[in-house]
Write an enzyme that holds these catalytic residues in place. Structure first.
Site, mmCIF file in Angstrom:
data_model
loop_
_atom_site.group_PDB
_atom_site.id
_atom_site.type_symbol
_atom_site.label_atom_id
_atom_site.label_comp_id
_atom_site.label_asym_id
_atom_site.label_seq_id
_atom_site.Cartn_x
_atom_site.Cartn_y
_atom_site.Cartn_z
ATOM 1 N N THR A 4 0.855 -1.191 0.000
ATOM 2 C CA THR A 4 0.000 0.000 0.000
ATOM 3 C C THR A 4 0.890 1.240 0.000
ATOM 4 O OG1 THR A 4 -1.675 -1.217 1.200
ATOM 5 C CG2 THR A 4 -1.825 1.198 1.273
ATOM 6 N N PHE B 20 -6.287 -6.768 -1.087
ATOM 7 C CA PHE B 20 -7.451 -6.582 -0.210
ATOM 8 C C PHE B 20 -7.612 -7.709 0.796
ATOM 9 C CE2 PHE B 20 -8.480 -4.558 -4.350
ATOM 10 C CZ PHE B 20 -8.475 -3.241 -3.919
ATOM 11 N N CYS C 180 -2.891 -2.314 9.148
ATOM 12 C CA CYS C 180 -3.393 -1.602 7.970
ATOM 13 C C CYS C 180 -4.245 -0.372 8.279
ATOM 14 C CB CYS C 180 -4.184 -2.573 7.110
ATOM 15 S SG CYS C 180 -3.233 -4.046 6.732
ATOM 16 N N LYS D 270 -7.044 -8.916 16.426
ATOM 17 C CA LYS D 270 -8.314 -9.548 16.081
ATOM 18 C C LYS D 270 -8.096 -11.062 16.186
ATOM 19 C CE LYS D 270 -7.846 -10.081 11.098
ATOM 20 N NZ LYS D 270 -8.463 -9.902 9.803
HETATM 21 C C1 UGA Z 1 -7.771 -4.958 6.582
HETATM 22 C C2 UGA Z 1 -8.853 -5.001 5.500
HETATM 23 O O1 UGA Z 1 -10.026 -5.632 6.008
HETATM 24 C C3 UGA Z 1 -8.370 -5.750 4.259
HETATM 25 O O2 UGA Z 1 -9.347 -5.681 3.235
HETATM 26 C C4 UGA Z 1 -7.068 -5.103 3.760
HETATM 27 O O3 UGA Z 1 -6.541 -5.770 2.633
HETATM 28 C C5 UGA Z 1 -6.037 -5.158 4.894
HETATM 29 O O4 UGA Z 1 -6.563 -4.430 6.018
HETATM 30 C C6 UGA Z 1 -4.764 -4.553 4.376
HETATM 31 O O5 UGA Z 1 -4.764 -3.362 4.056
HETATM 32 O O6 UGA Z 1 -3.785 -5.277 4.199
HETATM 33 P P1 UGA Z 1 -6.975 -6.620 8.514
HETATM 34 O O7 UGA Z 1 -6.205 -5.463 9.053
HETATM 35 O O8 UGA Z 1 -6.301 -7.933 8.395
HETATM 36 O O9 UGA Z 1 -7.558 -6.282 7.051
HETATM 37 O O10 UGA Z 1 -8.202 -6.871 9.485
HETATM 38 P P2 UGA Z 1 -9.757 -6.532 9.561
HETATM 39 O O11 UGA Z 1 -10.498 -7.802 9.631
HETATM 40 O O12 UGA Z 1 -10.178 -5.566 8.543
HETATM 41 O O13 UGA Z 1 -9.833 -5.864 11.005
HETATM 42 C C7 UGA Z 1 -9.139 -4.647 11.296
HETATM 43 C C8 UGA Z 1 -9.500 -4.155 12.672
HETATM 44 O O14 UGA Z 1 -10.860 -3.708 12.698
HETATM 45 C C9 UGA Z 1 -9.408 -5.218 13.785
HETATM 46 O O15 UGA Z 1 -8.781 -4.657 14.906
HETATM 47 C C10 UGA Z 1 -10.841 -5.572 14.094
HETATM 48 O O16 UGA Z 1 -11.025 -5.972 15.434
HETATM 49 C C11 UGA Z 1 -11.530 -4.243 13.821
HETATM 50 N N1 UGA Z 1 -12.970 -4.399 13.497
HETATM 51 C C12 UGA Z 1 -13.359 -5.032 12.364
HETATM 52 C C13 UGA Z 1 -13.914 -3.876 14.377
HETATM 53 O O17 UGA Z 1 -13.582 -3.276 15.423
HETATM 54 N N2 UGA Z 1 -15.245 -4.022 14.056
HETATM 55 C C14 UGA Z 1 -15.657 -4.652 12.930
HETATM 56 O O18 UGA Z 1 -16.897 -4.739 12.711
HETATM 57 C C15 UGA Z 1 -14.686 -5.177 12.065
#
Ligand code: UGA
Length: 439
Positions: A119, A150, A263, A322
């Site tokens: 990115t 993504f 990210c 997470k």
């Molecule tokens: C995120 C994006 O979801 C991916 O699409 C993207 O490719 C990636 O970043 C990246 O740029 O490489 P990721 O960081 O692995 O992926 O994790 P997520 O599942 O998106 O969660 C990110 C954070 O948001 C976590 O701390 C999670 O607990 C939090 N979250 C997620 C919430 O607090 N509430 C939600 O409803 C969903």
């Protein structure tokens, strides 16, 4: 095709393994010897479900090396999947990307398509292409294309093979043709991934706009959750009602102690910084960052307002940012544990996967438990920081059975309020009423 992928982190390694899976000859390159040794022995340096199985299945098409000259020399396509960490001022640090570009310029001896998967701020692809063509041997041409990633940690393999979309950013017809051919198997059954071609800067922007939108969604729902507490509503019911509207959707509406990971925190800050520097500040992104900063400590403040922290026996359940990852980057647990220690609490942590990484940082400043039962035994409060399945399915009676005082502070809304009807515990969560009374 002969493909080389620079970087064996989440993006690089998963990309390399999945490209081998669809039939390409892939060389994965990294500067860290230990990582390459592990990979050669079939072990993944990152915890990612399904990845090692896929590595094994495709071992004949996968090579791992630290030798960049050999790896780049005659590759048809080179992917750059190295990290672009956040600098102290919030800008993206492009040192690793620049170093890879330098090594490519030293090594290739035929026309090559270089694909930036990391990115990177808008305009980086242009700059890298200019650099490469200005620094390689005469007569060789490098075409640089943007191809943002993504995948999410914990579901990275599935997110790559069954991607929501593949975005290719290039104005060069040859680069576009090469990448379409490379990804052809993924656009067909059983994967059926939509492939979108566009200009390079828009492709770079798709990545930031997507991540920042998701982060905004989380910050928005966290603010609404906090507001629910003020007006006596239940955020779970509110998001249930919202999620049925297809324009809103029911994903990424889980309130809690904020987003972490490698990210969202960095990509929101990088885009905000870039927008400010261009005199076109993204105020929504700025608000998203501010909300998340406060949200991370919301549970801590609830605890601090309820109990005297000095010498308090506290258990932390879940430390990763997470579930289904061992990644601690920007995990809310870090700031919360630091604060608890500063206030003199005695902290015991448990996580099914993340403890090794946590130990590297906190060493013997906290106690480590090997099960939930052990972690909560004789404690006066428990803080839930990650919604691991094991924690969500934990028998609530055990909190009462094992804890000295069953004060449960849940930063991920793992349980329904009704679950506590017949449990003599104090249950505090995010965006909902507290249940029971302080023990
Ligand atoms: C995120 C994006 O979801 C991916 O699409 C993207 O490719 C990636 O970043 C990246 O740029 O490489 P990721 O960081 O692995 O992926 O994790 P997520 O599942 O998106 O969660 C990110 C954070 O948001 C976590 O701390 C999670 O607990 C939090 N979250 C997620 C919430 O607090 N509430 C939600 O409803 C969903």
């Amino acid at each position: 095709m002969k493909v080389t992928v620079a970087g064996t982190g989440y993006v690089g390694l998963v990309t390399g393994v999945c490209l081998a899976h669809i039939g390409h000859e892939v060389t994965c390159l990294d500067v860290v010897e230990e990582k390459i040794e592990m990979l050669k022995n079939g072990k993944s340096p990152i915890y990612e479900p399904d990845l090692e199985d896929l590595m094994l299945k495709n071992k004949d098409r996968l090579n791992f090396t630290t030798n960049y000259k050999k790896a780049y020399k005659d590759a048809d396509v080179i992917f750059i999947g190295v990290g672009t960490p956040e600098r102290i001022d919030g800008t993206a640090n492009l040192d690793y990307v620049n170093e890879v570009a330098r090594q490519i310029s030293e090594s290739i001896d035929k026309d090559t398509v270089v694909v930036i998967k990391s990115t990177v701020p808008i305009g980086t692809n242009d700059r890298i292409e200019e650099y490469l063509n200005g620094n390689i041997k005469n007569g060789i041409k490098v075409r640089v294309a943007s191809n943002p990633e993504f995948l999410a940690e914990g579901t990275a393999v599935k997110d790559t093979l069954y991607a929501s979309r593949i975005v290719i950013g290039t104005e060069d017809k040859i680069a576009e043709k090469v990448l379409k051919e490379l990804y052809l198997p993924l656009t067909k059954k059983p994967y059926n991934v939509p492939l979108l071609s566009m200009d390079r800067r828009s492709a770079e922007m798709v990545k930031y706009a997507s991540n920042d939108f998701l982060a905004l969604k989380i910050s928005y729902i966290n603010e609404i959750a906090n507001f629910c507490e003020s007006v006596g509503a239940n955020i779970k019911n509110v998001t249930l009602g919202m999620g049925y509207d297809p324009r809103i959707g029911n994903k990424f509406l889980n309130s809690g102690i904020g987003y972490g990971g490698s990210c969202f925190p960095k990509d929101t800050k990088a885009l905000h910084w870039l927008s400010k520097s261009l005199d076109c500040e993204l105020k929504t992104v700025k608000a998203c960052i501010e909300v998340n900063k406060d949200q991370k400590l919301r549970l801590f403040h609830k605890l601090k307002n309820s109990l005297y922290l000095k010498d308090l026996e506290v258990a932390i359940l879940g430390v990763t940012f997470k579930p289904n990852t061992d990644d601690l980057r920007d995990a809310p647990s870090i700031d919360n544990v630091e604060l608890l220690l500063e206030y003199g609490a005695n902290v015991t942590v448990y996580d099914p996967i993340g403890l090794d990484n946590f130990k590297k940082r906190f060493k013997d400043r906290v106690n480590y438990a090997s099960s939930i039962n052990e972690a909560i035994k004789d404690k006066e409060a428990v803080m839930i920081m990650t919604e691991w399945k094991e924690i969500k399915e934990y028998d609530l009676n055990n909190y009462v059975k094992y804890m000295n005082k069953a004060n449960i502070f849940d930063g991920r809304n793992c349980y329904d309020l009704d679950d506590f009807k017949n449990i003599d515990a104090y249950y505090v969560s995010i965006g909902r009423k507290d249940v029971g009374s302080l023990k």
